[in-house]
Design a protein around this motif. Structure first.
Motif, short mmCIF file in Angstrom:
data_model
loop_
_atom_site.label_atom_id
_atom_site.label_comp_id
_atom_site.label_asym_id
_atom_site.label_seq_id
_atom_site.Cartn_x
_atom_site.Cartn_y
_atom_site.Cartn_z
N GLU A 178 0.80 -1.21 0.00
CA GLU A 178 0.00 0.00 0.00
C GLU A 178 0.84 1.28 0.00
O GLU A 178 0.41 2.31 -0.48
N SER A 179 2.07 1.20 0.53
CA SER A 179 2.85 2.42 0.72
C SER A 179 3.31 3.05 -0.59
O SER A 179 3.68 4.21 -0.62
N VAL A 180 3.31 2.29 -1.68
CA VAL A 180 3.72 2.86 -2.96
C VAL A 180 2.83 4.03 -3.33
O VAL A 180 3.24 4.95 -4.04
N LYS A 181 1.60 4.04 -2.82
CA LYS A 181 0.68 5.12 -3.13
C LYS A 181 1.14 6.44 -2.52
O LYS A 181 0.77 7.51 -2.99
N LEU A 182 1.95 6.35 -1.46
CA LEU A 182 2.42 7.56 -0.80
C LEU A 182 3.58 8.22 -1.53
O LEU A 182 3.94 9.35 -1.25
N CYS A 183 4.19 7.52 -2.47
CA CYS A 183 5.40 8.01 -3.10
C CYS A 183 5.14 8.89 -4.31
O CYS A 183 6.05 9.51 -4.83
N GLU B 224 1.73 8.39 -13.11
CA GLU B 224 3.18 8.18 -13.05
C GLU B 224 3.49 6.89 -12.32
O GLU B 224 4.32 6.09 -12.76
N ARG B 225 2.81 6.68 -11.19
CA ARG B 225 3.02 5.45 -10.43
C ARG B 225 2.61 4.22 -11.25
O ARG B 225 3.33 3.22 -11.30
N ASP B 226 1.45 4.32 -11.90
CA ASP B 226 0.95 3.19 -12.66
C ASP B 226 1.88 2.84 -13.82
O ASP B 226 2.08 1.66 -14.15
N MET C 226 4.97 0.96 -12.29
CA MET C 226 4.63 -0.37 -11.80
C MET C 226 4.27 -1.31 -12.95
O MET C 226 4.63 -2.49 -12.93
N LYS C 227 3.57 -0.79 -13.95
CA LYS C 227 3.23 -1.63 -15.10
C LYS C 227 4.48 -2.04 -15.86
O LYS C 227 4.63 -3.19 -16.29
N TRP C 228 5.41 -1.09 -16.03
CA TRP C 228 6.66 -1.38 -16.74
C TRP C 228 7.43 -2.48 -16.01
O TRP C 228 7.94 -3.42 -16.62
N LEU C 229 7.50 -2.36 -14.68
CA LEU C 229 8.21 -3.39 -13.90
C LEU C 229 7.49 -4.74 -13.98
O LEU C 229 8.13 -5.78 -14.10
N ASP C 230 6.16 -4.72 -13.90
CA ASP C 230 5.40 -5.96 -13.97
C ASP C 230 5.58 -6.67 -15.31
O ASP C 230 5.48 -7.91 -15.39
N ASP C 231 5.84 -5.90 -16.35
CA ASP C 231 5.99 -6.48 -17.69
C ASP C 231 7.35 -7.13 -17.91
O ASP C 231 7.56 -7.83 -18.91
N GLN C 232 8.31 -6.89 -17.00
CA GLN C 232 9.65 -7.43 -17.17
C GLN C 232 9.75 -8.82 -16.53
O GLN C 232 9.08 -9.10 -15.53
N ASN D 39 14.74 3.88 -24.69
CA ASN D 39 13.33 4.01 -24.32
C ASN D 39 12.62 2.67 -24.17
O ASN D 39 11.55 2.60 -23.58
N LYS D 40 13.20 1.58 -24.69
CA LYS D 40 12.59 0.27 -24.53
C LYS D 40 13.29 -0.59 -23.47
O LYS D 40 12.77 -1.63 -23.08
N THR D 41 14.45 -0.15 -23.05
CA THR D 41 15.19 -0.94 -22.06
C THR D 41 15.30 -0.25 -20.72
O THR D 41 15.60 -0.91 -19.72
N GLY D 42 15.08 1.05 -20.67
CA GLY D 42 15.28 1.76 -19.41
C GLY D 42 14.14 2.68 -19.07
O GLY D 42 13.31 3.04 -19.91
N LEU D 43 14.09 3.06 -17.79
CA LEU D 43 13.07 3.98 -17.29
C LEU D 43 13.75 4.93 -16.32
O LEU D 43 14.34 4.49 -15.33
N GLN D 44 13.70 6.24 -16.58
CA GLN D 44 14.27 7.24 -15.66
C GLN D 44 13.20 7.68 -14.69
O GLN D 44 12.33 8.47 -15.04
#
Length: 372
Positions: free
Chosen positions: A189-194, A200-202, A205-211, A282-287
């Protein structure tokens, strides 16, 4: 009178949770100038924080002690980020030697550290004769005057350090040490606080979930970690050339003449990064500029340089960065296996029946027992 809105940037982004936490804004105190001053930055920071004491006292009297609607005051918790074992060692070192550390000193045997520590990797403030060293000696003495210390770690991870710490503090009649960490959110739940921006959060998280599992290199140097342009470009070039997906937490260094910490980059990053870097990755990294706020789990790392000083102008070159990335992404690497093991231990520590769970319960019990 100007006010220091301590909650404006961070707490305004908090969702409307049902909580009894109150944020009280204190009057603003102008920071000292860093120009043409021999006094160490550490002493200036400490003195500046100390100038808030009258305002803190007034706020407690007004909002708690004199407020009939307020709960009684059970204690004060002061949040500080320091090398705790080192801080507790300094008063004895000062009493015995009576001077700051010297660069050519031999290795130091410091309780809480399993191995001797070379002087070349110690924090620079220990060598500072313009208030830096004396400031932290005073912090060490004050630590030993407290009724207890709350630590964001768990006993199983730092068994040697925790044992030494407990022995040292018990010798000085400190009542309790509460190892309540790691401060992780097992429910997610704490990710919502960041993030103030859900999109931006979504996206992150979606990018990470796809890896694929364990396939992303995460570069984060903490909330106070930042590099100059040359070092940033050296890191970027290696990330561009490596074959791994990455998430990079990049922070802007503070102005050298300003009393500030690192900040988030605003707008375009092209000036700080090599030409074409964002397009090529842009397809391998996320800043993610504030990804450091997402770091909750306590992890283990692959060493680059223990004696790196970002104030010295030196640059860690790409081949060193490449070796570290290759090492940490090697599935047979012992550090990688250790991180996975400790990750599971950390979760067990904060769950019902874990040592940190029990320590946190003891902390709450002691706080309630301290109420008038």
């Amino acid at each position: 009178m100007k006010t220091f809105d301590c909650s404006s940037d961070h707490t305004r982004s908090f969702p409307a949770f049902d909580t009894q936490i109150r944020f009280i804004n204190l009057p603003y105190v102008d920071p000292p100038s860093l120009q043409k001053s021999k006094v160490s930055r550490e002493k200036l920071v400490t003195d500046h924080r100390g100038s808030y004491k009258p305002h803190v006292k007034e706020a407690i009297i007004k909002n708690v002690l004199s407020n009939t609607n307020s709960a009684p005051l059970a204690g004060l918790v002061f949040d500080m980020f320091y090398f705790l074992g080192l801080m507790l060692y300094l008063p004895g070192q000062e009493d015995e030697v009576g001077r700051e550390f010297l660069a050519f000193d031999s290795d130091y045997i410091i309780p809480g550290y399993a191995n001797p520590i070379p002087s070349r990797i110690l924090p620079l403030f220990l060598f500072n004769e313009y208030g830096g060293y004396d400031t932290f000696v005073k912090h060490g003495r004050r630590f030993k005057e407290t009724k207890g210390i709350i630590i964001d770690t768990y006993t199983e991870l730092k068994a040697h350090a925790t044992k030494c710490l407990l022995n040292d503090l018990e010798d000085n009649n400190l009542h309790h040490v509460y190892t309540v960490g790691p401060l992780i959110d097992v429910k997610g739940e704490s990710v919502k606080l960041c993030f103030g921006d859900d999109s931006e959060r979504d996206e992150i998280m979606k990018w990470l979930d796809d890896q694929p599992d364990s396939s992303v290199v995460f570069l984060c140097f903490g909330g106070l970690g930042s590099f100059d342009e040359e070092q940033v470009k050296e890191i970027a070039l290696e990330l561009e050339q490596c074959a791994h997906k990455f998430l990079w937490s990049l922070r802007k260094p503070p102005p050298k003449d300003k009393f500030e910490g690192p900040s988030d980059y605003k707008g375009d990053l092209q000036e700080e990064l090599p030409n074409g870097f964002l397009e090529k990755t842009n397809k391998t990294g996320l800043q993610q500029l504030i990804a450091f706020q997402m770091v909750k789990d306590l992890g283990l790392v692959v060493e680059l340089r223990l004696d790196y000083r970002n104030t010295s102008g030196e640059v860690v070159l790409g081949d060193e960065i490449a070796r570290a990335v290759k090492c940490v992404m090697d599935t047979d690497n012992e550090v990688r296996k250790k991180v996975k093991e400790e990750s599971e231990k950390s979760r067990l520590a904060v769950m019902n029946g874990g040592y940190s769970y029990a320590a946190f319960g003891q902390l709450i019990e002691d706080i309630l027992g301290n109420m008038p």
